[in-house]
Design a protein around this motif. Structure first.
Motif, mmCIF file in Angstrom:
data_model
loop_
_atom_site.group_PDB
_atom_site.id
_atom_site.type_symbol
_atom_site.label_atom_id
_atom_site.label_comp_id
_atom_site.label_asym_id
_atom_site.label_seq_id
_atom_site.Cartn_x
_atom_site.Cartn_y
_atom_site.Cartn_z
ATOM 1 N N LEU A 53 28.391 52.000 24.678
ATOM 2 C CA LEU A 53 30.026 52.412 23.050
ATOM 3 C C LEU A 53 30.849 52.287 23.378
ATOM 4 C CD1 LEU A 53 27.016 53.472 20.184
ATOM 5 C CD2 LEU A 53 27.452 51.946 19.855
ATOM 6 N N PHE A 54 31.317 53.018 24.875
ATOM 7 C CA PHE A 54 32.524 53.331 25.155
ATOM 8 C C PHE A 54 32.492 53.121 26.872
ATOM 9 C CE2 PHE A 54 30.279 56.883 22.493
ATOM 10 C CZ PHE A 54 31.647 56.692 21.518
ATOM 11 N N SER A 55 33.586 52.965 26.951
ATOM 12 C CA SER A 55 33.955 52.000 27.875
ATOM 13 C C SER A 55 35.173 52.659 29.066
ATOM 14 C CB SER A 55 34.381 50.695 27.631
ATOM 15 O OG SER A 55 34.500 50.305 29.194
ATOM 16 N N ALA A 56 35.997 53.262 29.650
ATOM 17 C CA ALA A 56 36.811 53.577 30.155
ATOM 18 C C ALA A 56 38.120 51.915 30.183
ATOM 19 C CB ALA A 56 36.623 54.294 32.069
ATOM 20 N N ASN A 57 37.748 51.047 30.424
ATOM 21 C CA ASN A 57 38.823 49.769 30.208
ATOM 22 C C ASN A 57 39.146 49.567 28.564
ATOM 23 O OD1 ASN A 57 37.938 49.378 32.425
ATOM 24 N ND2 ASN A 57 36.312 47.613 31.927
ATOM 25 N N GLU A 58 38.838 50.991 27.485
ATOM 26 C CA GLU A 58 39.042 50.659 25.924
ATOM 27 C C GLU A 58 40.194 52.282 26.093
ATOM 28 O OE1 GLU A 58 35.255 49.251 23.898
ATOM 29 O OE2 GLU A 58 35.544 51.324 23.601
ATOM 30 N N VAL A 59 40.656 51.808 24.947
ATOM 31 C CA VAL A 59 41.223 52.729 24.767
ATOM 32 C C VAL A 59 40.734 54.280 23.383
ATOM 33 C CG1 VAL A 59 43.860 51.926 25.730
ATOM 34 C CG2 VAL A 59 42.623 51.379 23.356
ATOM 35 N N LEU A 60 41.929 54.342 23.243
ATOM 36 C CA LEU A 60 40.988 55.565 21.645
ATOM 37 C C LEU A 60 41.227 54.452 19.583
ATOM 38 C CD1 LEU A 60 40.257 58.029 20.512
ATOM 39 C CD2 LEU A 60 41.928 58.619 19.973
ATOM 40 N N GLU A 61 42.122 53.695 19.868
ATOM 41 C CA GLU A 61 42.345 52.647 18.699
ATOM 42 C C GLU A 61 41.454 51.598 18.264
ATOM 43 O OE1 GLU A 61 44.875 54.096 21.201
ATOM 44 O OE2 GLU A 61 46.035 55.228 19.671
ATOM 45 N N ASP A 62 40.616 51.473 20.090
ATOM 46 C CA ASP A 62 39.654 50.524 20.002
ATOM 47 C C ASP A 62 38.426 50.682 19.447
ATOM 48 O OD1 ASP A 62 41.294 48.668 21.077
ATOM 49 O OD2 ASP A 62 40.594 49.108 23.449
ATOM 50 N N ILE A 63 38.275 52.105 19.445
ATOM 51 C CA ILE A 63 36.555 53.033 18.916
ATOM 52 C C ILE A 63 36.373 52.796 17.380
ATOM 53 C CG2 ILE A 63 34.759 55.021 19.388
ATOM 54 C CD1 ILE A 63 36.603 55.414 22.285
ATOM 55 N N SER A 64 35.535 52.101 16.898
ATOM 56 C CA SER A 64 35.482 52.375 15.571
ATOM 57 C C SER A 64 35.485 54.041 15.375
ATOM 58 C CB SER A 64 34.695 51.685 15.086
ATOM 59 O OG SER A 64 32.961 52.494 15.464
ATOM 60 N N THR A 65 34.946 54.052 13.758
ATOM 61 C CA THR A 65 34.926 55.728 12.874
ATOM 62 C C THR A 65 33.712 55.973 13.255
ATOM 63 O OG1 THR A 65 37.101 55.486 11.911
ATOM 64 C CG2 THR A 65 35.316 57.275 11.677
ATOM 65 N N ARG A 66 32.533 55.087 13.258
ATOM 66 C CA ARG A 66 30.863 54.717 13.167
ATOM 67 C C ARG A 66 30.766 55.322 14.192
ATOM 68 N NH1 ARG A 66 27.557 52.936 9.456
ATOM 69 N NH2 ARG A 66 25.442 52.435 10.247
ATOM 70 N N ASN A 67 31.210 54.296 15.345
ATOM 71 C CA ASN A 67 31.169 54.861 16.688
ATOM 72 C C ASN A 67 32.133 56.375 17.156
ATOM 73 O OD1 ASN A 67 29.344 52.865 17.116
ATOM 74 N ND2 ASN A 67 30.926 51.067 17.837
ATOM 75 N N LEU A 68 32.547 56.529 17.282
ATOM 76 C CA LEU A 68 33.615 57.828 17.465
ATOM 77 C C LEU A 68 32.913 59.449 17.080
ATOM 78 C CD1 LEU A 68 35.993 58.541 18.912
ATOM 79 C CD2 LEU A 68 36.931 58.957 16.512
ATOM 80 N N VAL A 69 31.688 58.806 16.248
ATOM 81 C CA VAL A 69 30.912 60.626 16.260
ATOM 82 C C VAL A 69 29.819 60.535 17.677
ATOM 83 C CG1 VAL A 69 31.188 60.663 13.685
ATOM 84 C CG2 VAL A 69 29.166 59.102 14.639
ATOM 85 N N TYR A 70 29.632 59.505 17.962
ATOM 86 C CA TYR A 70 28.552 60.126 19.288
ATOM 87 C C TYR A 70 29.211 60.640 20.378
ATOM 88 C CZ TYR A 70 26.048 57.271 16.087
ATOM 89 O OH TYR A 70 25.271 56.390 15.048
ATOM 90 N N LEU A 71 30.526 60.455 20.256
ATOM 91 C CA LEU A 71 31.158 61.486 21.375
ATOM 92 C C LEU A 71 30.683 62.822 21.723
ATOM 93 C CD1 LEU A 71 34.776 60.231 21.559
ATOM 94 C CD2 LEU A 71 32.707 60.050 23.443
ATOM 95 N N PHE A 72 29.786 63.025 19.899
ATOM 96 C CA PHE A 72 29.719 65.107 19.984
ATOM 97 C C PHE A 72 28.732 64.716 20.664
ATOM 98 C CE2 PHE A 72 32.551 64.641 16.446
ATOM 99 C CZ PHE A 72 32.942 65.676 16.148
#
Length: 391
Positions: A53-72
């Motif tokens: 779901l998270f990759s170093a090749n992506e930027v913050l805008e590429d991550i959807s809000t639905r997946n962003l919560v799993y950073l917690f």
């Protein structure tokens, strides 16, 4: 076994962690909840990594809000695992080191996407305990506290704009606050129209809330790392626990003490002329400090207060009487002496006795005394002895 969806799995772990946060850590029921939450969070972290779901090749805008919560996930795992009950120092140090690994991974993920502003990153990276200047250390702590307070106020404002109610009522902890951001745990108070504009606006508000809460947990992660470093330093410098000695029979030792208390001294096999103490200093036979013979006792007694000693020649009362006759003891004083006239006042009263020889004599004494005083004042004018500190 049915595989739960990621939002359901994360929601269950957060609900369990929130319940355990309000219970004593030492209770067995609390530890069961903590272990259950840790198991779910580790499974969640494994599945998030497997799904990439998270990759170093992506930027913050590429991550959807639905997946962003799993950073917690890693931050929550560190918070829950830190409450694991331990019984000795090494076990506690192991838990602290594992917790620090999760916190540093969480910080690294947020730094990768540049989620936290550079100014705040520099502020949180400062360890207040390493600053020797007390004023600067206090200033850093105040800035960090104000920043966290501002983030909490902004999060509360976004929640009011969102008009959402977390499941189970108002959130009482950060776990409940994170849980309220999951899609399955949010119940809107008002119904939204099915148009793209409203969905886009709702997603933007939800994304803003997630980003603000991530920044708040970022600050708390640095604070937790500093506290854990101090605890690890204390544990490393703590004295080692005492090693258990060989098992001893307490009953035998108590019986031996009682026997030694009531046992009579027996005659030593070494005899009366043998050694008095052994190598450890323990007496081997009964002994007396003074000679046992009557002749020796009489001889020692006759030497007490012999001619070489200075005996008192008078009593204390006699000595005080002699000192009083010599004038070495002051007498008088007190209220009675205040009522008696001084020598000058008595001389003035005696000189006023007219018509008697005694009065004439005292009058002449007063005149001579006044004349001597007048001559002294002429020779020594007032202020003559004051040199005004000129030496």
């Amino acid at each position: 076994m049915t595989t739960l969806p990621l939002p359901t799995l994360f929601s269950r772990a957060l609900a369990t962690a929130s319940k355990a946060a309000n219970l004593p850590t030492v209770d067995d029921d609390t530890q069961e909840l903590i272990q259950s939450a840790v198991t779910d969070l580790k499974e969640l972290d494994r599945r998030v990594a497997a799904l990439s779901l998270f990759s170093a090749n992506e930027v913050l805008e590429d991550i959807s809000t639905r997946n962003l919560v799993y950073l917690f996930a890693r931050y929550v795992l560190a918070e829950v695992q830190n409450r694991t009950k331990t019984t000795d120092r090494d076990e506690r140090m192991t838990v602290l080191k594992q917790t620090q690994v999760h916190l540093r991974s969480f910080i690294h993920d947020l730094d990768t996407y540049c989620l936290v502003p550079e100014v705040d990153r520099a502020l949180y990276a400062q360890s207040a305990s390493s600053i020797k200047d007390a004023a600067k250390r206090r200033e850093v702590k105040i800035k960090q506290f104000k920043t966290e307070k501002d983030l909490r106020a902004r999060i509360e404002a976004v929640r009011k704009r969102r008009k959402q109610i977390p499941v189970g009522g108002l959130s009482q902890s950060d776990f409940d606050l994170i849980r309220s951001l999951l899609p399955s745990t949010v119940t809107p108070q008002v119904s939204n129209e099915d148009d793209d504009d409203d969905d886009s606006e709702t997603d933007e508000i939800l994304r803003e809330a997630v980003l603000l809460l991530l920044r708040l947990n970022y600050a708390q992660a640095y604070s937790q790392l500093e506290s854990m470093d101090q605890e690890l330093e204390l544990l490393r410098n703590a004295p080692p626990p005492p090693r258990p000695g060989p098992p001893s029979d307490n009953r035998k030792s108590k019986l031996k003490e009682q026997d030694d208390m009531w046992k009579l001294d027996t005659k030593s096999p070494a005899g009366e002329n043998g050694p008095l103490f052994d190598s450890n200093g323990k007496p081997l036979r009964p002994f007396t400090i003074l000679p046992a013979g009557a002749a020796d006792r009489t001889r020692l007694q006759s030497q007490v207060f012999g001619p070489g000693h200075r005996l008192p020649t008078m009593s204390i009362d006699e000595y005080l009487k002699i000192e009083q006759e010599r004038g070495n003891i002051l007498t008088g004083g007190g209220p009675q002496s205040e009522e008696q006239p001084t020598s000058s006042e008595q001389l003035a009263m005696d000189s006023e006795t007219d018509g008697t020889i005694f009065g004439d004599v005292k009058s002449e004494e007063k005149r001579q005394k006044d004349e001597q005083w007048a001559q002294f004042k002429d020779v020594n004018p007032r202020g003559a002895g004051n040199t005004m500190n000129r030496g």
